[in-house]
Design a protein around this motif. Sequence first.
Motif, PDB file in Angstrom:
ATOM      1  N   LYS A  27       0.932  -1.371   0.019  1.00 61.53           N
ATOM      2  CA  LYS A  27       0.176  -0.244   0.240  1.00 61.53           C
ATOM      3  C   LYS A  27       1.057   1.343  -0.167  1.00 61.53           C
ATOM      4  O   LYS A  27       0.271   1.808  -0.950  1.00 61.53           O
ATOM      5  CB  LYS A  27      -1.057   0.171   0.938  1.00 61.53           C
ATOM      6  N   GLY A  32      -0.227  -1.308  -7.065  1.00 60.73           N
ATOM      7  CA  GLY A  32      -0.717  -2.736  -7.180  1.00 60.73           C
ATOM      8  C   GLY A  32      -0.741  -3.062  -6.415  1.00 60.73           C
ATOM      9  O   GLY A  32       0.193  -3.156  -6.220  1.00 60.73           O
ATOM     10  N   SER A  38      -6.632  -5.968  -4.329  1.00 63.56           N
ATOM     11  CA  SER A  38      -7.194  -4.552  -5.090  1.00 63.56           C
ATOM     12  C   SER A  38      -8.734  -3.819  -4.565  1.00 63.56           C
ATOM     13  O   SER A  38      -8.817  -3.151  -5.220  1.00 63.56           O
ATOM     14  CB  SER A  38      -7.053  -4.746  -6.255  1.00 63.56           C
ATOM     15  N   VAL A 164     -10.054  -7.609  -9.699  1.00 61.27           N
ATOM     16  CA  VAL A 164      -9.664  -6.684 -10.420  1.00 61.27           C
ATOM     17  C   VAL A 164     -10.872  -5.447 -11.047  1.00 61.27           C
ATOM     18  O   VAL A 164     -10.326  -3.814 -10.398  1.00 61.27           O
ATOM     19  CB  VAL A 164      -8.916  -6.751 -11.505  1.00 61.27           C
ATOM     20  N   GLY A 167     -12.337  -3.384  -7.897  1.00 61.91           N
ATOM     21  CA  GLY A 167     -11.806  -2.552  -6.853  1.00 61.91           C
ATOM     22  C   GLY A 167     -11.679  -1.451  -8.101  1.00 61.91           C
ATOM     23  O   GLY A 167     -11.832  -1.157  -7.282  1.00 61.91           O
ATOM     24  N   ILE A 184      -3.772   0.824  -7.272  1.00 62.63           N
ATOM     25  CA  ILE A 184      -3.950  -0.568  -6.829  1.00 62.63           C
ATOM     26  C   ILE A 184      -3.901  -1.603  -7.548  1.00 62.63           C
ATOM     27  O   ILE A 184      -4.012  -2.837  -7.368  1.00 62.63           O
ATOM     28  CB  ILE A 184      -5.590   0.158  -6.351  1.00 62.63           C
ATOM     29  N   VAL A 185      -3.930  -1.278  -8.808  1.00 60.97           N
ATOM     30  CA  VAL A 185      -3.797  -2.091  -9.854  1.00 60.97           C
ATOM     31  C   VAL A 185      -2.970  -1.866 -10.774  1.00 60.97           C
ATOM     32  O   VAL A 185      -3.106  -0.858 -12.072  1.00 60.97           O
ATOM     33  CB  VAL A 185      -5.208  -2.096 -10.903  1.00 60.97           C
ATOM     34  N   THR A 189       0.393  -5.484  -9.490  1.00 60.09           N
ATOM     35  CA  THR A 189      -0.404  -6.717  -9.649  1.00 60.09           C
ATOM     36  C   THR A 189       0.230  -7.913 -10.443  1.00 60.09           C
ATOM     37  O   THR A 189      -0.355  -8.838 -10.008  1.00 60.09           O
ATOM     38  CB  THR A 189      -1.677  -6.174 -10.150  1.00 60.09           C
TER      39      THR A 189
END
Length: 214
Positions: A27, A32, A38, A164, A167, A184-185, A189
Amino acid sequence: MDKTLRKRILMSLFGVIICSISIGIFKIAALGVDPFQSFMAGLDQMIPISFGTLYVIVNAILLIFSLVTDRHNIGIATFINLFLLGYITQWTYEWLQTIFVDPSLPVRFICLLVAIVIICFGSAFYMTADLGVSTYDAVAIVMSRTWKLGKFKYIRIATDLVCVGLGIATFLLGGGKPGAIVTIVGVGTIITAFFMGPLIELFNEKIARPILNK
């Protein structure tokens, strides 16, 4: 309680704690996270409660699904994951924010690499202990082995893609900016999707299994 079971419980606890810390580092890297996280990050953006509490609620819902469909995947480690991972992740992230106030891109990449190594190390202990899977992992297992909807690897790809997508959707619905979706993606990821398996197996073979069999 025999010595082997006690060791497996301790390995599960250690693995969950290490994985929780790694997610906090993911984080901070903001490049990602793995597909399920996510989804959790998107929900965290949309729902105004603490991440730890949100994680417990979401996984409790998934736990009910497993208990109704096939409870064989549920064990001690499942509950350790359910009740500890979210809160330890939240604490780690909040603490790291006091150290890395505005991390540069190189620092974020270093954090990402550290997080990947740590999560694979923790996962090796968690998996080797073999005392149950996470509630999210159980979903694909039920769909492939109990409901016979297809091979596990394909079902898992499908559930990951759904996570995903959800998310991203919940992140945007929660007021997240489209340009911030990569937090987050993103590259993290992709890396976790392709490289976690071999690295986890390396830690399994060289460290976790020898400790269990010692």
